[in-house]
Write a protein that holds these residues in place. Sequence first.
Motif, PDB file in Angstrom:
ATOM      1  N   UNK A 158       0.809  -1.216   0.000  1.00 23.72           N
ATOM      2  CA  UNK A 158       0.000   0.000   0.000  1.00 23.72           C
ATOM      3  C   UNK A 158       0.846   1.273   0.000  1.00 23.72           C
ATOM      4  N   UNK A 159       2.044   1.192  -0.572  1.00 24.98           N
ATOM      5  CA  UNK A 159       2.886   2.377  -0.752  1.00 24.98           C
ATOM      6  C   UNK A 159       2.627   2.965  -2.137  1.00 24.98           C
ATOM      7  N   UNK A 160       2.474   4.269  -2.198  1.00 26.30           N
ATOM      8  CA  UNK A 160       2.250   4.941  -3.482  1.00 26.30           C
ATOM      9  C   UNK A 160       3.523   4.826  -4.323  1.00 26.30           C
ATOM     10  N   UNK A 161       3.395   4.280  -5.531  1.00 27.99           N
ATOM     11  CA  UNK A 161       4.578   4.071  -6.374  1.00 27.99           C
ATOM     12  C   UNK A 161       4.519   4.846  -7.684  1.00 27.99           C
ATOM     13  N   UNK A 162       3.385   5.466  -7.978  1.00 26.81           N
ATOM     14  CA  UNK A 162       3.298   6.225  -9.219  1.00 26.81           C
ATOM     15  C   UNK A 162       1.855   6.408  -9.657  1.00 26.81           C
ATOM     16  N   UNK A 163       1.709   6.648 -10.967  1.00 27.63           N
ATOM     17  CA  UNK A 163       0.386   6.916 -11.533  1.00 27.63           C
ATOM     18  C   UNK A 163       0.252   6.238 -12.888  1.00 27.63           C
ATOM     19  N   UNK A 164      -0.986   5.998 -13.267  1.00 27.48           N
ATOM     20  CA  UNK A 164      -1.316   5.612 -14.631  1.00 27.48           C
ATOM     21  C   UNK A 164      -2.155   6.735 -15.216  1.00 27.48           C
ATOM     22  N   UNK A 165      -1.904   7.072 -16.456  1.00 26.57           N
ATOM     23  CA  UNK A 165      -2.695   8.127 -17.103  1.00 26.57           C
ATOM     24  C   UNK A 165      -3.220   7.578 -18.421  1.00 26.57           C
ATOM     25  N   UNK A 166      -4.535   7.688 -18.589  1.00 32.81           N
ATOM     26  CA  UNK A 166      -5.181   7.252 -19.829  1.00 32.81           C
ATOM     27  C   UNK A 166      -5.731   8.500 -20.504  1.00 32.81           C
ATOM     28  N   UNK A 167      -5.374   8.664 -21.771  1.00 32.17           N
ATOM     29  CA  UNK A 167      -5.818   9.828 -22.547  1.00 32.17           C
ATOM     30  C   UNK A 167      -6.628   9.338 -23.743  1.00 32.17           C
ATOM     31  N   UNK A 168      -7.807   9.926 -23.915  1.00 33.86           N
ATOM     32  CA  UNK A 168      -8.668   9.619 -25.051  1.00 33.86           C
ATOM     33  C   UNK A 168      -8.837  10.885 -25.873  1.00 33.86           C
ATOM     34  N   UNK A 169      -8.557  10.794 -27.162  1.00 39.00           N
ATOM     35  CA  UNK A 169      -8.727  11.929 -28.070  1.00 39.00           C
ATOM     36  C   UNK A 169     -10.219  12.110 -28.345  1.00 39.00           C
ATOM     37  N   UNK A 170     -10.747  13.257 -27.902  1.00 42.40           N
ATOM     38  CA  UNK A 170     -12.169  13.560 -28.084  1.00 42.40           C
ATOM     39  C   UNK A 170     -12.407  14.593 -29.175  1.00 42.40           C
ATOM     40  N   UNK A 171     -11.399  14.882 -29.973  1.00 39.09           N
ATOM     41  CA  UNK A 171     -11.495  15.943 -30.968  1.00 39.09           C
ATOM     42  C   UNK A 171     -12.679  15.742 -31.908  1.00 39.09           C
ATOM     43  N   UNK A 172     -12.828  14.552 -32.454  1.00 34.34           N
ATOM     44  CA  UNK A 172     -13.929  14.299 -33.403  1.00 34.34           C
ATOM     45  C   UNK A 172     -15.277  14.415 -32.708  1.00 34.34           C
ATOM     46  N   UNK A 173     -15.385  13.909 -31.506  1.00 29.85           N
ATOM     47  CA  UNK A 173     -16.647  14.013 -30.754  1.00 29.85           C
ATOM     48  C   UNK A 173     -16.967  15.483 -30.466  1.00 29.85           C
ATOM     49  N   UNK A 174     -15.936  16.251 -30.140  1.00 31.26           N
ATOM     50  CA  UNK A 174     -16.126  17.677 -29.841  1.00 31.26           C
ATOM     51  C   UNK A 174     -16.581  18.415 -31.111  1.00 31.26           C
ATOM     52  N   UNK A 175     -15.977  18.089 -32.254  1.00 35.09           N
ATOM     53  CA  UNK A 175     -16.376  18.714 -33.523  1.00 35.09           C
ATOM     54  C   UNK A 175     -17.821  18.368 -33.870  1.00 35.09           C
ATOM     55  N   UNK A 176     -18.190  17.112 -33.656  1.00 35.51           N
ATOM     56  CA  UNK A 176     -19.568  16.681 -33.928  1.00 35.51           C
ATOM     57  C   UNK A 176     -20.547  17.427 -33.034  1.00 35.51           C
ATOM     58  N   UNK A 177     -20.205  17.554 -31.764  1.00 35.85           N
ATOM     59  CA  UNK A 177     -21.056  18.281 -30.814  1.00 35.85           C
ATOM     60  C   UNK A 177     -21.202  19.745 -31.219  1.00 35.85           C
ATOM     61  N   UNK A 178     -20.091  20.369 -31.611  1.00 38.40           N
ATOM     62  CA  UNK A 178     -20.135  21.771 -32.030  1.00 38.40           C
ATOM     63  C   UNK A 178     -20.959  21.934 -33.298  1.00 38.40           C
ATOM     64  N   UNK A 179     -20.854  20.967 -34.219  1.00 35.66           N
ATOM     65  CA  UNK A 179     -21.638  21.025 -35.457  1.00 35.66           C
ATOM     66  C   UNK A 179     -23.133  20.919 -35.149  1.00 35.66           C
ATOM     67  N   UNK A 180     -23.496  20.054 -34.221  1.00 36.88           N
ATOM     68  CA  UNK A 180     -24.909  19.922 -33.828  1.00 36.88           C
ATOM     69  C   UNK A 180     -25.415  21.220 -33.225  1.00 36.88           C
ATOM     70  N   UNK A 181     -24.638  21.824 -32.358  1.00 39.88           N
ATOM     71  CA  UNK A 181     -25.034  23.086 -31.731  1.00 39.88           C
ATOM     72  C   UNK A 181     -25.188  24.160 -32.799  1.00 39.88           C
ATOM     73  N   UNK A 182     -24.267  24.182 -33.741  1.00 40.50           N
ATOM     74  CA  UNK A 182     -24.319  25.180 -34.812  1.00 40.50           C
ATOM     75  C   UNK A 182     -25.571  24.987 -35.663  1.00 40.50           C
TER      76      UNK A 182
END
Length: 191
Positions: A158-182
């Motif tokens: 139970x000693x802290x040894x580091x981190x894991x980082x997961x990154x998901x590219x949401x660029x296309x989803x963000x563009x789709x959302x912005x297009x719908x709003x537009x």
Amino acid sequence: MDQITFKLDELANDKIDKLSRIQLILLIITLVFIALEIFLVLRPKLAEADTNKAMHDNMVKMINQIGDYAIIFLDKEGKIQNWNSGAQRIHGYIATEMIGHHIEVFSSVEDQADKKADKQLREAKKNGTATNEEWIIRKDKSGFWAKTTITAIYNIEDNHIGFGRVTQDLTEAKKTEQAKVSILSTSPHPR
């Protein structure tokens, strides 16, 4: 009298030899039982260690094959220790270029000045995880909108040894959302 003394010495030596042989046999039997007990106790642990190593190796292979997500392993200070092929695809760097660099290298100038990456690490250590949507910078200096999740990693003690980082590219989803709003904002509304 000398013969009697000689016979007594001979009998005494014979008893000592028998006693020594018996002690030696008992010692050998004891050592065999100890070795057998060690073998019986350690054998499952050795088999478990082999299984754990095989599972670890398979997990590393599986994680490396995930191409849609950047999976990055960080030390306690947030410096990159390892990453998968998805991280290379999403960020544009090969692993050897990034090992030892702090994750803030992916942050915008504004987020670097605000120490956003360090704040996320502290949040993950405190709460177990930290999730954000943010602007991430690639090697070619282009940016993309991403969802990042940082998880604190602890060892068996139970000693802290580091981190894991997961990154998901949401660029296309963000563009789709912005297009719908537009589209919704420019289309006539029924009355």
